[in-house]
Design a protein around this motif. Structure first.
Motif, PDB file in Angstrom:
ATOM      1  N   ARG A 112       0.855  -1.192   0.000  1.00  0.00           N
ATOM      2  CA  ARG A 112       0.000   0.000   0.000  1.00  0.00           C
ATOM      3  C   ARG A 112       0.889   1.240   0.000  1.00  0.00           C
ATOM      4  NH1 ARG A 112      -5.536   0.531   2.093  1.00  0.00           N
ATOM      5  NH2 ARG A 112      -5.264  -1.702   2.350  1.00  0.00           N
ATOM      6  N   GLY A 113       0.599   2.180  -0.875  1.00  0.00           N
ATOM      7  CA  GLY A 113       1.377   3.405  -0.992  1.00  0.00           C
ATOM      8  C   GLY A 113       2.562   3.296  -1.938  1.00  0.00           C
ATOM      9  N   GLY A 114       2.893   2.082  -2.372  1.00  0.00           N
ATOM     10  CA  GLY A 114       3.988   1.897  -3.327  1.00  0.00           C
ATOM     11  C   GLY A 114       3.523   2.186  -4.751  1.00  0.00           C
ATOM     12  N   TRP A 115       4.466   2.520  -5.621  1.00  0.00           N
ATOM     13  CA  TRP A 115       4.124   2.774  -7.019  1.00  0.00           C
ATOM     14  C   TRP A 115       3.786   1.481  -7.737  1.00  0.00           C
ATOM     15  CZ3 TRP A 115       2.812   7.291  -8.674  1.00  0.00           C
ATOM     16  CH2 TRP A 115       3.366   8.436  -8.103  1.00  0.00           C
ATOM     17  N   ARG A 116       2.782   1.539  -8.596  1.00  0.00           N
ATOM     18  CA  ARG A 116       2.427   0.407  -9.441  1.00  0.00           C
ATOM     19  C   ARG A 116       2.023   0.925 -10.812  1.00  0.00           C
ATOM     20  NH1 ARG A 116      -3.248  -1.317  -6.460  1.00  0.00           N
ATOM     21  NH2 ARG A 116      -4.476   0.496  -7.126  1.00  0.00           N
ATOM     22  N   ILE A 117       2.216   0.105 -11.821  1.00  0.00           N
ATOM     23  CA  ILE A 117       1.807   0.439 -13.188  1.00  0.00           C
ATOM     24  C   ILE A 117       0.482  -0.261 -13.455  1.00  0.00           C
ATOM     25  CG2 ILE A 117       2.368   0.229 -15.644  1.00  0.00           C
ATOM     26  CD1 ILE A 117       5.329   0.275 -14.849  1.00  0.00           C
ATOM     27  N   ARG A 118      -0.521   0.530 -13.891  1.00  0.00           N
ATOM     28  CA  ARG A 118      -1.837  -0.015 -14.256  1.00  0.00           C
ATOM     29  C   ARG A 118      -1.736  -0.693 -15.626  1.00  0.00           C
ATOM     30  NH1 ARG A 118      -3.197   5.239 -12.894  1.00  0.00           N
ATOM     31  NH2 ARG A 118      -3.417   5.703 -15.101  1.00  0.00           N
ATOM     32  N   LEU A 119      -2.446  -1.791 -15.787  1.00  0.00           N
ATOM     33  CA  LEU A 119      -2.478  -2.520 -17.051  1.00  0.00           C
ATOM     34  C   LEU A 119      -3.909  -2.613 -17.569  1.00  0.00           C
ATOM     35  CD1 LEU A 119      -0.180  -5.515 -16.031  1.00  0.00           C
ATOM     36  CD2 LEU A 119       0.492  -3.433 -17.247  1.00  0.00           C
ATOM     37  N   THR A 120      -4.055  -2.593 -18.894  1.00  0.00           N
ATOM     38  CA  THR A 120      -5.362  -2.808 -19.524  1.00  0.00           C
ATOM     39  C   THR A 120      -5.191  -3.741 -20.719  1.00  0.00           C
ATOM     40  OG1 THR A 120      -5.127  -0.918 -21.023  1.00  0.00           O
ATOM     41  CG2 THR A 120      -6.268  -0.517 -18.945  1.00  0.00           C
ATOM     42  N   PHE A 121      -6.268  -4.416 -21.066  1.00  0.00           N
ATOM     43  CA  PHE A 121      -6.315  -5.229 -22.274  1.00  0.00           C
ATOM     44  C   PHE A 121      -7.412  -4.661 -23.167  1.00  0.00           C
ATOM     45  CE2 PHE A 121      -4.513  -8.514 -19.443  1.00  0.00           C
ATOM     46  CZ  PHE A 121      -3.412  -8.873 -20.204  1.00  0.00           C
ATOM     47  N   PRO A 129      -9.578  -2.988 -17.469  1.00  0.00           N
ATOM     48  CA  PRO A 129      -8.510  -3.073 -16.462  1.00  0.00           C
ATOM     49  C   PRO A 129      -8.081  -4.524 -16.282  1.00  0.00           C
ATOM     50  CG  PRO A 129     -10.383  -1.822 -15.631  1.00  0.00           C
ATOM     51  CD  PRO A 129     -10.805  -2.423 -16.927  1.00  0.00           C
ATOM     52  N   SER A 130      -6.766  -4.726 -16.143  1.00  0.00           N
ATOM     53  CA  SER A 130      -6.281  -6.108 -16.036  1.00  0.00           C
ATOM     54  C   SER A 130      -5.235  -6.289 -14.951  1.00  0.00           C
ATOM     55  CB  SER A 130      -5.733  -6.570 -17.376  1.00  0.00           C
ATOM     56  OG  SER A 130      -4.637  -5.771 -17.746  1.00  0.00           O
ATOM     57  N   GLY A 131      -5.169  -5.379 -14.010  1.00  0.00           N
ATOM     58  CA  GLY A 131      -4.263  -5.566 -12.892  1.00  0.00           C
ATOM     59  C   GLY A 131      -3.127  -4.561 -12.870  1.00  0.00           C
ATOM     60  N   PHE A 132      -2.078  -4.935 -12.128  1.00  0.00           N
ATOM     61  CA  PHE A 132      -0.968  -4.019 -11.870  1.00  0.00           C
ATOM     62  C   PHE A 132       0.333  -4.795 -11.843  1.00  0.00           C
ATOM     63  CE2 PHE A 132      -4.764  -2.820  -9.536  1.00  0.00           C
ATOM     64  CZ  PHE A 132      -4.974  -1.520  -9.964  1.00  0.00           C
ATOM     65  N   ILE A 133       1.438  -4.060 -12.002  1.00  0.00           N
ATOM     66  CA  ILE A 133       2.760  -4.629 -11.763  1.00  0.00           C
ATOM     67  C   ILE A 133       3.565  -3.639 -10.936  1.00  0.00           C
ATOM     68  CG2 ILE A 133       2.813  -6.043 -13.860  1.00  0.00           C
ATOM     69  CD1 ILE A 133       4.795  -3.923 -14.993  1.00  0.00           C
ATOM     70  N   HIS A 134       4.550  -4.170 -10.181  1.00  0.00           N
ATOM     71  CA  HIS A 134       5.483  -3.306  -9.467  1.00  0.00           C
ATOM     72  C   HIS A 134       6.255  -2.471 -10.488  1.00  0.00           C
ATOM     73  CE1 HIS A 134       5.469  -6.726  -6.463  1.00  0.00           C
ATOM     74  NE2 HIS A 134       5.314  -5.690  -5.653  1.00  0.00           N
ATOM     75  N   ILE A 135       6.638  -1.285 -10.104  1.00  0.00           N
ATOM     76  CA  ILE A 135       7.508  -0.469 -10.956  1.00  0.00           C
ATOM     77  C   ILE A 135       8.782  -1.255 -11.280  1.00  0.00           C
ATOM     78  CG2 ILE A 135       8.998   1.584 -10.956  1.00  0.00           C
ATOM     79  CD1 ILE A 135       6.150   2.358 -11.459  1.00  0.00           C
ATOM     80  N   ALA A 136       9.348  -1.910 -10.280  1.00  0.00           N
ATOM     81  CA  ALA A 136      10.606  -2.637 -10.465  1.00  0.00           C
ATOM     82  C   ALA A 136      10.450  -3.842 -11.385  1.00  0.00           C
ATOM     83  CB  ALA A 136      11.155  -3.080  -9.110  1.00  0.00           C
ATOM     84  N   CYS A 137       9.241  -4.350 -11.572  1.00  0.00           N
ATOM     85  CA  CYS A 137       9.014  -5.494 -12.462  1.00  0.00           C
ATOM     86  C   CYS A 137       8.787  -5.053 -13.912  1.00  0.00           C
ATOM     87  CB  CYS A 137       7.811  -6.311 -11.981  1.00  0.00           C
ATOM     88  SG  CYS A 137       8.110  -7.184 -10.434  1.00  0.00           S
TER      89      CYS A 137
END
Length: 178
Positions: A112-121, A129-137
């Motif tokens: 919670r509070g960490g950066w994430r990249i939103r994904l869509t298909f 919307p299709s979820g998220f990934i860590h910035i580092a991933c």
């Protein structure tokens, strides 16, 4: 046939970023069969760069027939990059994690509070919307270091400080922490 034209009014919205296409602003229209009414077509409107990032095949088809497109070179480069790495068109911006979500790449929880990249298909004429990934991933998931411009493009509501923080987190020399 896909097309480029000035927006006739200020009412249509870009399917890529959700923002209004201002009257007279150049827009890209992707023509496709209407998945909800057999035998009819519909037009999905985009800012040209949003289409280059999210619907590159259609944009490249149309740009060959459109002689007066500004930033043609930048649009073509962005679209070709999207085609080269099939996951890049899934980028829908970045945000701070608000809930309990797992990364689609490493399957670990995104704090919670960490950066994430939103994904869509893109399915049936709409982005889902299709979820998220860590910035580092990001580098491993997208198989590319070329994500910064796309992430910032679809994160227009961030402050300058937040954008700077994302720039630092998305540089190729970043640490592997999540």
């Amino acid at each position: 046939m896909h097309l480029f034209e000035p927006a006739a009014s200020g009412r249509s919205k870009c399917r890529g970023c959700g923002r209004t296409l201002q009257k007279g602003e150049l827009r890209f229209g992707e023509r496709m069969a209407n998945p909800f009414a057999e035998g009819t077509e519909l037009t999905l409107w985009f800012h040209p760069m949003c289409a280059a990032y999210k619907r590159p095949e259609s944009l490249l088809e149309a740009i060959e027939q459109a002689p007066a497109v500004s930033d043609r070179g930048a649009l073509e480069r962005a679209a070709h990059a999207s085609l080269a790495q099939h996951r890049l068109p899934r980028i829908d911006g970045a945000e701070r994690a608000r809930g309990n979500a797992n990364c689609r790449h490493c399957r670990e929880a995104i704090a919670r509070g960490g950066w994430r990249i939103r994904l869509t298909f893109f399915e049936e004429g709409r982005f889902n919307p299709s979820g998220f990934i860590h910035i580092a991933c990001g580098r491993a998931y997208f198989e590319s270091d070329d994500v910064l411009d796309r992430v910032l493009h679809f994160s227009r509501d961030l402050t300058d400080a937040e954008r700077g923080e994302l720039r630092g987190a998305l540089t190729p020399a970043r640490s592997g922490s999540r």
